[in-house]
Design a protein around this motif. Structure first.
Motif, PDB file in Angstrom:
ATOM      1  N   LEU A 151      11.824  -1.018  -7.227  1.00  0.00           N
ATOM      2  CA  LEU A 151      11.952  -2.114  -6.803  1.00  0.00           C
ATOM      3  C   LEU A 151      11.254  -3.267  -7.620  1.00  0.00           C
ATOM      4  O   LEU A 151      11.201  -4.570  -7.114  1.00  0.00           O
ATOM      5  CB  LEU A 151      11.710  -2.019  -5.508  1.00  0.00           C
ATOM      6  N   GLY A 152      10.500  -2.916  -8.582  1.00  0.00           N
ATOM      7  CA  GLY A 152       9.803  -3.949  -9.529  1.00  0.00           C
ATOM      8  C   GLY A 152       8.295  -4.254  -9.180  1.00  0.00           C
ATOM      9  O   GLY A 152       7.783  -4.962  -9.771  1.00  0.00           O
ATOM     10  N   VAL A 198       5.791   5.929  -4.588  1.00  0.00           N
ATOM     11  CA  VAL A 198       5.329   5.126  -5.703  1.00  0.00           C
ATOM     12  C   VAL A 198       6.669   4.897  -6.698  1.00  0.00           C
ATOM     13  O   VAL A 198       6.990   3.570  -7.179  1.00  0.00           O
ATOM     14  CB  VAL A 198       4.205   5.659  -6.719  1.00  0.00           C
ATOM     15  N   SER A 199       7.276   5.998  -6.884  1.00  0.00           N
ATOM     16  CA  SER A 199       8.525   5.689  -7.993  1.00  0.00           C
ATOM     17  C   SER A 199       9.674   4.949  -7.286  1.00  0.00           C
ATOM     18  O   SER A 199      10.251   4.095  -7.880  1.00  0.00           O
ATOM     19  CB  SER A 199       9.246   7.179  -8.094  1.00  0.00           C
ATOM     20  N   PRO A 232       0.811  -1.231  -0.104  1.00  0.00           N
ATOM     21  CA  PRO A 232      -0.006  -0.002   0.206  1.00  0.00           C
ATOM     22  C   PRO A 232       1.086   1.250   0.042  1.00  0.00           C
ATOM     23  O   PRO A 232       1.370   1.769   1.061  1.00  0.00           O
ATOM     24  CB  PRO A 232      -0.647  -0.128   1.233  1.00  0.00           C
ATOM     25  N   ALA A 233       1.202   1.919  -1.025  1.00  0.00           N
ATOM     26  CA  ALA A 233       2.280   2.559  -1.350  1.00  0.00           C
ATOM     27  C   ALA A 233       1.880   4.289  -1.192  1.00  0.00           C
ATOM     28  O   ALA A 233       0.839   4.717  -1.877  1.00  0.00           O
ATOM     29  CB  ALA A 233       2.777   2.569  -2.800  1.00  0.00           C
ATOM     30  N   ALA A 234       2.522   4.740  -0.196  1.00  0.00           N
ATOM     31  CA  ALA A 234       2.103   6.371  -0.117  1.00  0.00           C
ATOM     32  C   ALA A 234       2.412   7.044  -1.261  1.00  0.00           C
ATOM     33  O   ALA A 234       3.358   6.533  -1.958  1.00  0.00           O
ATOM     34  CB  ALA A 234       2.950   6.831   1.087  1.00  0.00           C
ATOM     35  N   LEU A 235       1.823   7.990  -1.855  1.00  0.00           N
ATOM     36  CA  LEU A 235       2.169   8.498  -2.885  1.00  0.00           C
ATOM     37  C   LEU A 235       3.367   9.159  -3.299  1.00  0.00           C
ATOM     38  O   LEU A 235       3.960   9.174  -4.360  1.00  0.00           O
ATOM     39  CB  LEU A 235       1.035   9.769  -3.293  1.00  0.00           C
ATOM     40  N   ASN A 236       4.074   9.536  -2.289  1.00  0.00           N
ATOM     41  CA  ASN A 236       5.534   9.907  -2.319  1.00  0.00           C
ATOM     42  C   ASN A 236       6.414   8.771  -2.583  1.00  0.00           C
ATOM     43  O   ASN A 236       7.673   8.876  -2.710  1.00  0.00           O
ATOM     44  CB  ASN A 236       5.926  10.664  -1.145  1.00  0.00           C
TER      45      ASN A 236
END
Ligand SMILES: CC(C)(COP(=O)(O)OP(=O)(O)OC[C@H]1O[C@@H](n2cnc3c(N)ncnc32)[C@H](O)[C@@H]1OP(=O)(O)O)[C@@H](O)C(=O)NCCC(=O)NCCS
Length: 180
Positions: A153-154, A147-148, A141-145
């Motif tokens: 990391l794939g 995502v990159s 569940p990736a915080a928007l900061n």
């Protein structure tokens, strides 16, 4: 002259950069909780306010410590210790899905040490635990900061979701990867 990270006087930046193995990463213990909350709160406070408002970051940083305490007690939270201070951590939990997925939880690195490979190593160590537990699909569940960071990391970005916190809604992106 050797530069030193402000919060980590025991370790020069060169020493940190040179740590190319996982010896500094270990399972968290109950008495690490205070140090874990300290690097988590520092990492949240350092997030760009254009990504998450002050209200959202405050609500995130106020999340009850009980959740972390439980994760630590489960043995599924790892910390990186540098010069007797905790520099970062990452954990995981099994998901009740038919394909035996797992979710990466609470990945944070103290902002003094961002960009030196610590986050990637912590996530790599957690992925190894997930694979060892026989789980093959990994959700972040990736915080928007971040995502990159996870794309590097794939992980593949999927749908947006919202976590309703006490005081603010926190938007995040669900990202997936198949364990090695
Ligand atoms: C996201 C976070 C854990 C990354 O930790 P880090 O130690 O700085 O990351 P690393 O140095 O291991 O970076 C690994 C790679 O991702 C890249 N990367 C790291 N953060 C990035 C970002 N925000 N945007 C784009 N790329 C990023 C690095 O450049 C590096 O790429 P490279 O392999 O080409 O050199 C850290 O920035 C953090 O704690 N952020 C705030 C807390 C947070 O939002 N946590 C997520 C909770 S879900």
């Amino acid at each position: 002259m050797k530069r030193r990270a402000a919060m980590f006087p025991g370790a020069t930046l060169q020493e940190i950069a040179a740590m190319n193995d996982n010896r500094l990463i270990r399972p968290a213990r109950a008495d690490d909780l205070k140090g874990i909350l300290a690097f988590q709160r520092a990492a949240i406070a350092a997030i760009n306010p254009r990504t998450y408002s002050a209200e959202a970051r405050d609500a995130w940083a106020r999340l009850p410590a009980a959740g972390m305490q439980e994760l630590v007690a489960s043995g599924r939270y790892l910390v990186a210790e540098i010069g007797a201070r905790l520099a970062g951590g990452a954990g995981w939990e099994p998901l009740d899905e038919p394909d035996q997925a797992a979710a990466v939880r609470a990945v944070f690195v103290h902002p003094d040490l961002h960009g030196r490979g610590l986050g990637a190593r912590l996530v790599g160590a957690v992925e190894a635990l997930i694979a060892a537990a026989g789980r093959r699909r990994i959700l972040v569940p990736a915080a928007l900061n971040t995502v990159s960071f996870y794309q590097r990391l794939g992980y593949v970005a999927n749908e947006m979701a919202v976590a309703a916190l006490d005081g603010a809604d926190l938007r995040y992106r669900r990202m997936w990867k198949t364990a090695a």
